[in-house]
Design a protein around this motif. Structure first.
Motif, short mmCIF file in Angstrom:
data_model
loop_
_atom_site.label_atom_id
_atom_site.label_comp_id
_atom_site.label_asym_id
_atom_site.label_seq_id
_atom_site.Cartn_x
_atom_site.Cartn_y
_atom_site.Cartn_z
N GLU A 281 -49.53 34.97 27.60
CA GLU A 281 -49.59 34.67 26.16
C GLU A 281 -50.02 33.22 25.94
O GLU A 281 -50.91 32.94 25.11
N SER B 58 -44.64 34.57 20.28
CA SER B 58 -43.28 34.84 20.80
C SER B 58 -42.31 33.75 20.38
O SER B 58 -41.21 34.02 19.88
N SER C 89 -45.19 29.40 24.77
CA SER C 89 -44.70 30.77 24.65
C SER C 89 -43.31 30.83 25.27
O SER C 89 -42.92 29.95 26.05
#
Length: 236
Positions: A129, A147, A109
């Motif tokens: 995440e 992301s 991430s």
């Protein structure tokens, strides 16, 4: 007083863990497993030093290992540079470990995070995440969390290149696929083998690594999905 720095950092977070630990004790002695895991951690640390020298301070990598998990951070303001250096940082340890029957799965991430003063722990949105996604995939491999995936997709669609990442329908435990970006390690396996050195044919080496029992019905799909990815990448 909090042990965490109040300074928010921006960078990439990779969660990488060892799969098949339950069955590994039937294939290997404890001393062998521990030795190979130490080698994997050492591979990550050695490449950290190389990136620190090459990156000239633009990317600041750190490696943390806990039991059967590695957390890799690359602090930088440039997300594309992060993904480039992380692909380099992950490829050699992933391939070397696979050849030693230490099978890794991970996710990256990109975003904000905080570090403890001792560097023993990281927290923050990017960490959350990565932690939410790294156990989802049903294979041995490295992929991007949303992301990082959207950042790379934007770069590619605006004329940039993907580097060592390739768009792929990544199999997950639900039986469907996550359309994301995967680390394209198969074309680089032979180069890693030449560095070890290992003179086997790369495809034969993978089958050798996968041919040691026990392999239970609950994990065999991970082997099959990894072989499918390997073959598709060599055909591309």
């Amino acid at each position: 007083m909090s042990e965490y720095s109040s300074e928010v950092k921006y960078g990439g977070i990779a969660f990488v863990d060892v799969l098949g630990v339950k069955g590994i004790w039937a294939r290997e002695t404890p001393d062998s497993v521990i030795r190979k895991w130490k080698q994997t951690v050492s591979d990550f640390n050695d490449i950290t030093k190389a990136i620190e020298g090459e990156g000239l301070g633009r990317v600041r990598p750190k490696v943390r290992s806990f039991s059967d998990t590695i957390i890799l951070t690359h602090e930088s303001e440039n997300p594309l540079e992060i993904l480039g250096y992380m692909s380099l940082h992950l490829t050699y340890p992933f391939c070397h470990s696979l050849l030693q029957r230490i099978f890794l799965r991970g996710v990256i991430s990109i975003g904000n995070y905080y570090e403890s003063d001792s560097d023993s722990m990281v927290i923050g949105p990017a960490v959350d995440e990565a932690a939410n996604w790294y156990e989802r995939s049903d294979w041995f491999g490295i992929s991007l969390a949303p992301s990082a995936s959207f950042l790379l997709q934007k770069n590619v669609e605006t004329g940039g290149n993907a580097g060592w990442w390739i768009k792929y329908d990544i199999p997950n435990k639900t039986g469907v696929h996550d359309n994301s970006w995967a680390l394209n390690w198969p074309p680089r396996l032979q180069g890693v083998m030449s560095m070890i050195p290992d003179t086997r044919n790369p495809t034969e080496a993978i089958y050798d690594a996968f041919s040691i029992p026990p392999i239970g019905p609950e994990v065999v799909s991970k082997y099959e999905n990894t072989i499918t990815f390997y073959k598709k990448m060599l055909e591309a």
